[in-house]
Motif scaffolding. Sequence first.
Motif, short mmCIF file in Angstrom:
data_model
loop_
_atom_site.label_atom_id
_atom_site.label_comp_id
_atom_site.label_asym_id
_atom_site.label_seq_id
_atom_site.Cartn_x
_atom_site.Cartn_y
_atom_site.Cartn_z
N ASP A 47 0.77 -1.04 -0.17
CA ASP A 47 -0.09 -0.01 0.06
C ASP A 47 0.87 1.31 0.06
N GLY A 48 1.74 1.07 -0.59
CA GLY A 48 2.72 2.62 -0.73
C GLY A 48 3.48 2.76 0.24
N ALA A 49 3.88 1.93 1.20
CA ALA A 49 4.79 2.13 2.19
C ALA A 49 5.63 0.52 2.73
N GLY A 100 4.83 15.20 7.47
CA GLY A 100 3.24 14.76 6.80
C GLY A 100 3.24 14.29 5.54
N SER A 101 4.60 13.67 5.03
CA SER A 101 4.48 13.18 3.93
C SER A 101 5.54 11.77 3.86
N TYR A 102 4.96 10.87 2.88
CA TYR A 102 5.96 9.41 2.91
C TYR A 102 5.90 9.06 1.39
N ARG A 103 6.65 8.91 0.75
CA ARG A 103 6.84 8.40 -0.63
C ARG A 103 7.84 7.12 -0.75
N PRO A 124 5.57 3.38 8.86
CA PRO A 124 4.49 3.73 9.50
C PRO A 124 4.48 2.86 10.75
N ALA A 141 6.79 12.33 10.38
CA ALA A 141 6.15 12.10 8.95
C ALA A 141 4.73 11.72 8.86
N TRP A 142 4.32 11.01 9.95
CA TRP A 142 2.59 10.42 9.87
C TRP A 142 1.67 11.39 10.40
N CYS A 143 2.21 12.53 10.89
CA CYS A 143 1.27 13.60 11.10
C CYS A 143 0.41 14.20 10.06
N PRO A 144 -0.68 14.01 9.78
CA PRO A 144 -1.40 14.34 8.44
C PRO A 144 -1.08 15.97 8.17
N VAL A 145 -0.86 16.69 9.19
CA VAL A 145 -0.36 18.01 8.90
C VAL A 145 0.89 18.45 9.28
N VAL A 190 -0.92 10.63 4.04
CA VAL A 190 0.40 10.91 4.21
C VAL A 190 1.39 10.16 2.95
N HIS A 215 -0.05 8.64 0.29
CA HIS A 215 -0.59 8.79 -1.34
C HIS A 215 -0.86 10.21 -1.61
N GLN A 226 -4.68 21.74 4.68
CA GLN A 226 -3.71 20.60 4.21
C GLN A 226 -4.24 20.10 2.78
#
Lengths: 385, 255
Positions: free
Chosen positions: A39-41, A64-67, A83, A356-360, B178, B180, B222
């Motif tokens: 699932d992208g992680a 707030g971002s993980y790729r 995560p 990283a995993w804080c949505p904001v 986060v 996607h 956001q």
Amino acid sequence: MSASGLPKTAAVLGPDGLQALIAALAARGMEVIGPVERDGAIVLDRIAGIADLPAGRTDRQEAGSYRLADRDDGALFGYAVGPQSWKRFLHRPVETLFRVRRIGQELAFEPPRETPPRTAFLGVRACELAAIAIQDRVLLGGAYVNTEYAARRAQTFLVAVNCGDPAATCFCTSHDTGPRAHSGYDVALTELLVDGRHEFLAEPGSDSGAALLAYLPTRPATAADWAAAAAVAARAAANMHRRMPSEGLKETLQAHPEHPRWEDVGQRCLACANCTMVCPTCFCTTIEDHSELDGLGAERVRRWDSCFAGDFSYVHGGAVRTQTRSRYRQWMTHKLAHWWDQYGTSGCVGCGRCIAWCPVGIDIAAEAAAFVESSKREEDAHGIA
Amino acid sequence: MARPRLAVIKFASCDGCQLSLLDCEDELLAVAGAVEIANFPEASRAVHPGPYDVTLVEGSITTEHDAARIRAVRDETAVLITIGACATSGGIQALRNFADVGEMVRAVYARPDFISTLATSTPISAHVKVDYELRGCPIDKGQLLELVSALLAGRRPVLPSHSVCVECKLASRVCVMVAHGTPCLGPVTHAGCGALCPGYHRGCYGCFGPAETTNTATLAAQWQALGASRRDIHRAFRTFNAASEPFCREADAHG
């Protein structure tokens, strides 16, 4: 000499040796959990062999971002923490404590839970070893032992992997918890990609780790291998630019419960609880009772809870912490300050997951730096050295 | 001990939530054994008069007649439980609250003069005291069984008011926002669905309404950073729980 009294007889193994290591763990009756792409992680799940590992993959992490991204060296461990932490396998998100049935006038409690399966964790990072040590202290070290955690922990074999490619969110060097594992593992691997060779320096950290290595196809480690492993750790440390301030942090946080920064971060925080869920040391739980419709069966479960939830501080008459700023303050001051008073250590290991995993994208290291800075300004203004 | 008498009463709604009760399948016989289903027209023509011990109320109040009827329902029941977004926040039909109802009626009905309706769709709690509420469009069957079981046992039901994010993390789901860049309402949405949509790589669309504490403004900012337009944000907050205060306010801010 290592902590267990073992000589540091490191060995070097290739990808086939790593495959043999996984097979040997499985042959000893262990379920092997390791990093897999989903699932992208990079998440943690059962693995059967090295083909399940995310070969040639890496991660790009920011607040707030993980790729995920490709890398060109075919590394099997060329990424930082994902995560999930190992917490979910030791201190489980939802744990049934007991089930009970009413039979006539009697209550029949289900027999004590079975012994958990023997489990091997493959790819445990240094910061995560530190987090496990902290959870050991919290959940096993006091008068009240978490028996489910204790049972799982006793059945766990830890294969650490030293970090070579930290994420931008990492700051283990601030807490001296990485990037290289120093203790708390059975075997520690360093992935070596030198001169077209793909090998792993394997260091035993326990008797069972040494016994396992003796069983694998390896060659003795040379001075060049040690130098290559040291270079991996040095590169990782040099590439880590995020810092958690340490000087005066505990005192500053504890001295300023009404600092305007709490309101500032409270305005930005969603109170969604993601930071506490991904944190490898956050341990809070709640107890839930469920009963069946027929009134004859019931169960009690323990579930991860969060100091960001309103229900968490609910007592007679209402919640103690109704404002997001007080929830954030509770979390951060406990993690970085009161934890020292309670457990003799910081509650933060610098894994960067909460960032990283804080949505904001709220950054605990930046928040801490802001407190220390404003406290310094305050002292300067008052002429205090 | 006599079985508690249960009624299921419908107001302005689609029936989907009360069908969740019939949808219990494996547990349906246990429910029927544990309570006396005294008034549930969707299940049986045998309607027995009140009073009732427990009443499940579906739907919102959109007419004067229903505004009077809900007061009679309240008078006839010991415990009143609202089920679903219509009953708990006014539902999708609360979009009328932001428009001219007369104009809508004229656009839709051949004989607008036959229609007698209020200018607003309001939740049951705006009219009478509500003892418990189950969120969602539709409600979660597991939560319904949990609440009924709790009432039967005389214990506190387990209906956490935290965000959907907690359910995502408990279920080991990877955050779609986060990892996607998918806009998701999970951080401001009430738990209860088990994080259904993120489990299918979709952003939460907020059908359980606002969580106990919400910060919709920061989440909306956001969303914009992730590429959502003002219109996207307006529409995201203006769905099944459009009339709930936090969602209403945020939609207005992007109107």
